[in-house]
Design a protein around this motif. Structure first.
Motif, short mmCIF file in Angstrom:
data_model
loop_
_atom_site.label_atom_id
_atom_site.label_comp_id
_atom_site.label_asym_id
_atom_site.label_seq_id
_atom_site.Cartn_x
_atom_site.Cartn_y
_atom_site.Cartn_z
N ALA A 14 12.42 87.19 58.36
CA ALA A 14 11.94 88.31 57.71
C ALA A 14 13.07 89.66 58.00
O ALA A 14 13.72 89.61 59.39
CB ALA A 14 10.56 89.00 57.95
N PRO A 15 12.92 90.60 57.08
CA PRO A 15 13.75 91.81 57.50
C PRO A 15 12.85 92.50 58.86
O PRO A 15 12.02 92.21 59.09
CB PRO A 15 13.46 92.91 56.28
CG PRO A 15 13.02 91.93 55.03
CD PRO A 15 12.36 90.67 55.80
N GLY A 16 13.79 92.81 59.90
CA GLY A 16 13.51 93.24 60.99
C GLY A 16 12.98 92.29 62.07
O GLY A 16 12.84 92.59 63.39
N ALA A 17 13.20 90.91 61.80
CA ALA A 17 13.13 90.09 62.92
C ALA A 17 14.39 89.73 63.54
O ALA A 17 15.50 90.12 63.25
CB ALA A 17 12.68 88.69 61.94
N ILE A 18 14.00 89.24 64.78
CA ILE A 18 15.29 89.28 65.74
C ILE A 18 14.86 87.77 66.55
O ILE A 18 13.93 87.26 67.01
CB ILE A 18 15.14 90.12 67.04
CG1 ILE A 18 15.27 91.59 66.23
CG2 ILE A 18 16.30 89.89 67.73
CD1 ILE A 18 14.94 92.79 67.63
N VAL A 19 16.04 86.98 66.16
CA VAL A 19 16.02 85.63 66.47
C VAL A 19 17.21 85.60 67.60
O VAL A 19 18.37 85.50 66.93
CB VAL A 19 15.82 84.70 65.76
CG1 VAL A 19 15.65 83.19 66.25
CG2 VAL A 19 14.56 84.88 64.66
N LYS A 20 17.00 85.08 68.55
CA LYS A 20 18.24 84.87 69.67
C LYS A 20 18.17 83.54 70.45
O LYS A 20 17.24 83.46 71.01
CB LYS A 20 18.68 86.00 70.50
CG LYS A 20 19.00 87.37 69.36
CD LYS A 20 19.98 88.47 70.42
CE LYS A 20 20.12 89.55 69.45
NZ LYS A 20 21.01 89.34 68.40
N GLU A 21 19.20 82.96 70.82
CA GLU A 21 19.20 82.08 71.71
C GLU A 21 18.20 80.84 71.42
O GLU A 21 17.68 80.58 72.35
CB GLU A 21 19.61 82.21 73.08
CG GLU A 21 20.75 82.87 73.53
CD GLU A 21 20.81 83.05 74.83
OE1 GLU A 21 21.41 82.11 75.56
OE2 GLU A 21 20.44 84.14 75.54
#
Lengths: 368, 385
Positions: B288-295
């Motif tokens: 979604a807009p605003g989500a943060i997905v890392k590693e």
């Protein structure tokens, strides 16, 4: 529903998706991250309990055969019934219309134990409940039911839609072929329910008289002779008739109400299974408002986009408002905006590609 | 039916008690792994890629899910007319029936199954390890050495050697001694639970082992030591690659963490060695807009509104707004509400985490938190957890 057989009719497909249909038929154009257009129609048939489906193909059907295989993913690998792919019998001869091919394969209809036939094109992206339509068809004791939808698509350049007029009893009173539709006009979805014995009879009569078009020669020509019923489909369905509307239809799936309806309510949409790993995000990935399918490796930035299976987006690459199909590769520092890349396209390091008034389409396996 | 060169017997009956609530209702090999797979997928995929077309899967503990999952083996290309995959639970015969008493007894009870294929070699593998291995290399080595029984081994750090079954070998890798969890290890080559036997020889040992009423009918405890005593030619085949026993909550969590990072020690996205899995029809994931997905590894069917960092999300996981997931493993069909915090935890399938809940600890000294399946974790429970 053993009494119903499904026909997916690809004979009337038009080439309005240009590059995307250079070597595949419209029904096998990739859609919404991991599907092909035909998956929606096929899944609708399966969920209505249809156990026998024939796909009438005209041309460029290699990819559809590869996609459908034995029909296993749709539970159509059956001892009785199942999936039939019926290409032209005389490929060297010009196909004059869908009725000609129905005629060439008339045995399929004759041999089937069903008494009712559903006919649908292969590119409608919708969730349509055929059990309800068939119920309606039988209650009204109709010979043919024509499914229509109020037009809510973006304007068309060419007159490709057929408008139907419905009287107060719900019967079809007229059909105008090849029109430019206005908002809320009743557009024929070329989806029909028809009694099988009437169909066989009319196919034979039409072909004897050199008439080859189902809508014109079976439906329109018999408006006063047969009981031709209508059914309005009120659900969500993007009208796909150009690159622009195709892009628009894909992007609609970023709306979670639409995506929920398609993917998480009532029944699932089936497609060919690939054994790809979950999506891998790295420390530099930055993704927002996007649909991502498995097998992808995302190191760059992705916004408002649809990313198909097995795509690699490298560090520093930016993808916006775009559709990146299977196994695409966006290299370091590339910038992609309002673009549709077909399968296996590579956008090289630091390249900038963007659409303008319309999305830019990049052909399969090209390297830019 | 002709004879086969080799077939595999896959031990999948283990309860996996050290995995706690994860194995309440399913066997250890059926525990979800890596966002999309079950543990058994790794061994089954190894068989497929090694060209082994006949695999007997020995089940006993909570077999329903495993039986259904393995099915006719289609996902692993093991739906064959001649051979293929066969699930082998304990059964009742003319002379009665018994539960499998041990790993060796499980194979003993299926001697007839193996005899049908009259194989020259039988590969014994287990459904609870994470690794990618071409068993052909093991077979070539076995033939080259003129070995009668070959055990795959992997080098482990010396300080951990006392947790494994250790092979003491001579310079040509002939096995001289086998020590189960030695207090003072003489070597650091640990058994991977992968054995290749000449079938005729193994059959004799299985029959003799069954006659011995004092035996616990186990490959590691009985069959291998007995063969060594008898002077059977046994060699250790050293495997160089990633291998992990995921028998505890911590090792399961560690193996998941090994999948992450820009250069993971074990990669799932390997087109030459796909891991096949039995269930796979889910829509693309929505970030979604605003989500943060890392590693992280995120599977299909997920929708993410919050923050996911260095974690693994299986299919159909929902992550709400303002939620943070760090260093965690979220199994299938988990619903996580808004403003939730999850650190260093494994969340079992079908769990619902309500808004505002805080789970796990950021402190690396603390244990990994395991939330068992089908639970509803609410804000009020936060103190308890």
């Amino acid at each position: 529903m053993d009494s119903v057989v499904g026909i997916i009719n690809l004979i009337n497909e038009k080439h309005f998706l240009k590059e995307l249909t250079y070597d595949r038929c419209l029904a096998s154009v990739p859609f919404a991250g991991r599907y092909r257009l035909i998956d929606f129609t096929l899944s609708n048939l399966i969920h209505a309990g249809v156990k026998s489906v024939a796909v009438f193909t005209k041309e460029k059907y290699r990819s559809i055969m590869d996609h459908l295989g034995s029909g296993k993913e749709w539970d159509l690998d059956r001892r009785t019934g199942g999936l039939f792919i019926l290409p032209p019998i005389h490929p060297e001869k010009e196909i004059k219309g869908d009725l000609q091919q129905f005629y060439d394969h008339i045995e399929f209809f004759q041999r089937s134990a069903a008494d009712t036939v559903i006919i649908s094109p292969g590119h409608h992206v919708c969730k349509i409940d055929y059990t309800d339509i068939i119920q309606n068809h039988r209650n009204k004791k109709a010979d043919i039911t024509v499914v229509y939808k109020k037009y809510d698509g973006i304007p068309v350049q060419k007159p490709i839609y057929h408008r139907c007029s419905v009287d107060h009893t719900g019967a079809i009173s007229d059909i105008n072929l090849y029109t430019f539709p206005q908002k809320d006009q009743d557009i024929c979805l070329e989806t029909y329910i028809i009694n099988k014995y009437i169909l066989i009879d009319l196919i034979k009569k039409c072909v004897e008289n050199d008439e080859y078009d189902f809508l014109k020669d079976i439906v329109k020509a018999n408006l006063n002779k047969l009981n031709i019923n209508s059914y309005e489909f009120e659900g969500s369905m993007p009208f796909i008739h150009s690159i622009e509307s195709f892009h628009h239809g894909n992007m609609a799936f970023l709306n979670q109400d639409i995506a929920q309806n398609f993917f998480h309510q009532d029944w699932a949409v089936y497609t060919k299974i690939k054994h790809e790993a979950p999506v891998k995000y790295s420390s530099s990935s930055c993704v927002s408002n996007s649909l991502i399918a498995n097998g992808c490796e995302i190191e760059g930035t992705v916004e408002n986009s649809i990313i198909f299976r097995g795509v690699k987006i490298k560090k520093g690459a930016v993808v916006k408002n775009s559709i990146i199909m299977q196994k695409g590769e966006i290299e370091e520092g590339a910038f992609v905006d309002y673009v549709i890349t077909d399968k296996q396209v590579t956008i090289s390091k630091d390249r900038v590609v963007s659409g303008d008034l319309r999305p830019l389409v990049i052909k399969k396996a090209e390297m830019i | 039916m002709g004879s086969k060169k080799w077939i595999a017997m896959l031990l999948a009956g283990g309860q996996g008690t050290r995995l706690g609530e994860l194995t309440n209702a399913i066997a250890k090999p059926a525990v979800p792994f890596g966002g999309k797979y079950r543990i058994i997928d790794f061994t089954l995929s190894n068989c497929t890629h090694s060209g082994i077309d006949t695999v007997g899967v020995l089940t006993q503990y909570e077999p329903h899910l495993l039986n259904d999952y393995v099915g006719n083996g289609r996902a692993w290309d093991l739906d064959r007319n001649d051979g293929g995959v066969t699930v082998l639970p304990p059964y009742w015969g003319k002379d009665g029936g018994k539960w499998y008493k041990g790993t060796a007894n499980a194979v003993y009870q299926n001697i007839h199954y193996i005899n049908q294929y009259n194989p020259e070699y039988v590969l014994i593998i287990s459904g609870d390890h994470i690794y990618k291995m071409d068993y052909n290399r093991l077979l070539e080595y076995h033939m080259e050495k003129g070995s009668q029984a070959t055990i795959a081994v992997i080098e482990v750090p010396w300080q951990e050697a006392s947790r494994f079954g250790i092979m003491n070998t001579n310079e040509s890798k002939k096995i001289l001694e086998f020590e189960e969890k030695p207090e003072f290890p003489k070597n650091n080559l640990a058994s991977m639970g992968v054995y290749l036997f000449n079938w005729k020889l193994l059959k004799q040992y299985l029959i003799r082992d069954e006659e011995d009423t004092t035996s616990s009918n186990d490959f590691g405890k009985n069959i291998i030591p007995k063969m060594l005593t008898d002077g059977v030619k046994m060699y250790a085949y050293q495997f160089h690659g990633y291998w992990k026993d995921v028998g505890t909550v911590r090792s399961l969590w560690e193996a998941h963490m090994d999948l992450l990072g820009d250069k993971p020690s074990f990669s799932l996205n390997d087109s030459r060695w796909n891991i096949y899995a039995g269930n796979a029809n889910h829509p693309p994931q929505f970030i979604a807009p605003g989500a943060i997905v890392k590693e992280s590894l995120v599977n299909e069917g997920c929708s993410i509104y919050g923050q996911v960092d260095h974690s693994i999300l299986s299919y159909n996981v929902q992550v709400g707004h303002g939620t943070t997931i760090k260093n965690s493993v979220i199994m299938p069909d988990v619903i996580i509400g808004n403003n939730v915090e999850i650190h260093r935890a494994i969340i079992a399938p079908y769990t619902i985490i309500e808004d505002g809940a805080v789970i796990g600890s950021e402190n690396e000294q603390d244990d990994i938190t395991l939330i068992g399946d089908n639970q509803r974790i609410s804000f009020q429970l936060k103190e308890v957890l």
